[in-house]
Design an enzyme around this catalytic site. Structure first.
Site, PDB file in Angstrom:
ATOM      1  CB  CYS A  29      -0.922   0.025   1.216  1.00 51.39           C
ATOM      2  SG  CYS A  29      -1.738  -1.533   1.565  1.00 51.39           S
TER       3      CYS A  29
ATOM      4  CB  CYS B 167      -1.999   0.799   7.582  1.00 50.36           C
ATOM      5  SG  CYS B 167      -3.499   0.535   6.614  1.00 50.36           S
TER       6      CYS B 167
ATOM      7  CG  HIS C 137      -5.959   1.598  -0.681  1.00 47.33           C
ATOM      8  ND1 HIS C 137      -4.793   2.194  -1.140  1.00 47.33           N
ATOM      9  CD2 HIS C 137      -5.566   0.695   0.264  1.00 47.33           C
ATOM     10  CE1 HIS C 137      -3.758   1.663  -0.497  1.00 47.33           C
ATOM     11  NE2 HIS C 137      -4.199   0.750   0.346  1.00 47.33           N
TER      12      HIS C 137
END
Length: 387
Positions: A91, A373, A343
């Site tokens: 991520c 995160c 995302h």
């Protein structure tokens, strides 16, 4: 030590991954269009001066494989003399791309970089080809590889209720919708050609995934998505699945000034940190603390914060443990976040940084934090300072 600065930052609109506006547009195209846009928007820049293109992408296979950074840079017409590399910190990939460029500038290993990231989650699903080593089960729980269950765990540990999660998700959609209709997102979005529901070619200028109709009542009717019996995390309180890219022009400060380019922000400090994979969503807390310590700052010094909304159940514990509960509406994700926008994994780090810098300009803020995160237990953070 030399100073790394952000000269420009843009993103694509966020397209819905299932039959969305970018269903016929490849990840390399989304990336290349932004690379070209940075050169168009900054004509003082000589493309021959670009040292490297550093691009984040998680699922590096199919159209996103074989070093998508190089494929996209060639499509964009960036000179062959520039390097290109694709990085993967899950991520945090495109924020890591920013950190790599900043470190190179600080140590004199180049003065002009294009960074960013992409993820076409409609073409290359998040779980495509994933094959964890069986031996990992001796170190971490199998559920640690299931992001929704890690959010459930973190939420339970911090007493986060279903109602709190639903309210946070509604806020995300409302604020993202307001940013759209008030034209605030227009400052960061670079229009990309896509296709409407009928297949007609269109110029996509706004995010497709925001749901302004979202209410507490509609979210209350959703079933838990990951733990059907005891869970509280639903699809509505999780980041949407979307396709998109983001990009930044990062330069050494004196070089940018010599070219007469506007410096939008300095990189004040950077950090990554690890945490237990079972609560991967907690990563922003140690990463933020480390970045602030390196900058000689405290949380109270920050004017604005972009905290990537992987899940409401993950974001709220981070807000709590960073001592930010009382300033959420003044400082955190003022234009909504990933629950509304989605995302796209490799894109999000540079995306939230781009949104942050635009908000800092709009609010005349001095210090801002972008943090997120990372799957399997990491966090990444960047402190920006407006010049």
């Amino acid at each position: 030590m030399k100073q790394a600065v952000i000269v420009d930052c843009i993103r694509t609109p966020m397209g819905r991954s299932k039959a969305g506006v970018f269903r016929n547009v490849r990840a390399e195209t989304l990336s290349a269009e932004l690379m070209k846009a940075l050169m168009v928007r900054n004509p003082q820049l000589d493309p021959n001066d670009i040292e490297d293109v550093i691009w984040g992408c998680v699922q590096q296979t199919l159209e996103q494989g074989f070093n998508i950074a190089r494929n996209a840079s060639l499509l964009a017409g960036i000179p062959k003399t520039a390097g290109a590399v694709t990085v993967n910190r899950l991520c945090g990939s495109s924020m890591d791309a920013l950190h790599q460029a900043a470190r190179a500038i600080m140590t004199g290993q180049g003065d002009t970089f294009i960074i960013g990231g992409v993820e076409h989650m409609g073409h290359v699903p998040m779980n495509h080809g994933v094959d964890f080593h069986p031996g990992l089960a001796n170190r971490v729980a199998k559920a640690s590889g299931m992001m929704g269950l890690t959010a459930e765990m973190l939420g339970k540990m911090h007493g986060i209720t279903r109602e709190q999660q639903d309210a946070f998700a509604v806020r995300s959609h409302q604020r993202a919708h307001a940013a759209t209709i008030e034209g605030r997102f227009a400052k960061e979005i670079w229009g990309i050609e896509g296709h409407d529901a009928n297949g007609a070619l269109i110029k996509v200028m706004t995010d497709e995934v925001i749901r302004p109709e979202t209410t507490l009542e509609s979210l209350a009717g959703l079933r838990p998505a990951f733990d059907p019996v005891n869970g509280t995390v639903t699809a509505g309180t999780s980041s949407a699945l979307s396709d998109g890219a983001s990009a930044m022009l990062v330069m050494e400060e004196s070089k940018a000034r010599a070219l007469g380019l506007t410096i939008r922000a300095r990189i004040r400090s950077m950090a990554v940190a690890g945490c237990d994979a079972a609560i991967m969503g907690y990563g922003p807390v140690p990463a933020t603390k480390k970045a602030l310590a390196r900058a000689g700052l405290s949380v109270a010094d920050l004017d604005l914060i972009e905290l990537n909304e992987a899940f409401a159940a993950q974001s709220l514990p981070c807000v709590k443990d960073l001592g930010l509960q009382d300033v959420v509406d003044e400082k955190i994700n003022l234009n909504g976040g990933a629950i509304a926008l989605g995302h796209p994994l490799g894109c999000s780090g540079a995306r939230i940084s781009t949104t942050l810098i635009n908000l800092m300009e709009e609010k005349d803020a001095t210090l801002g934090l972008a943090t997120m995160c990372i799957g399997l237990g990491q966090g990444i953070a960047t402190v920006f300072e407006r010049v």
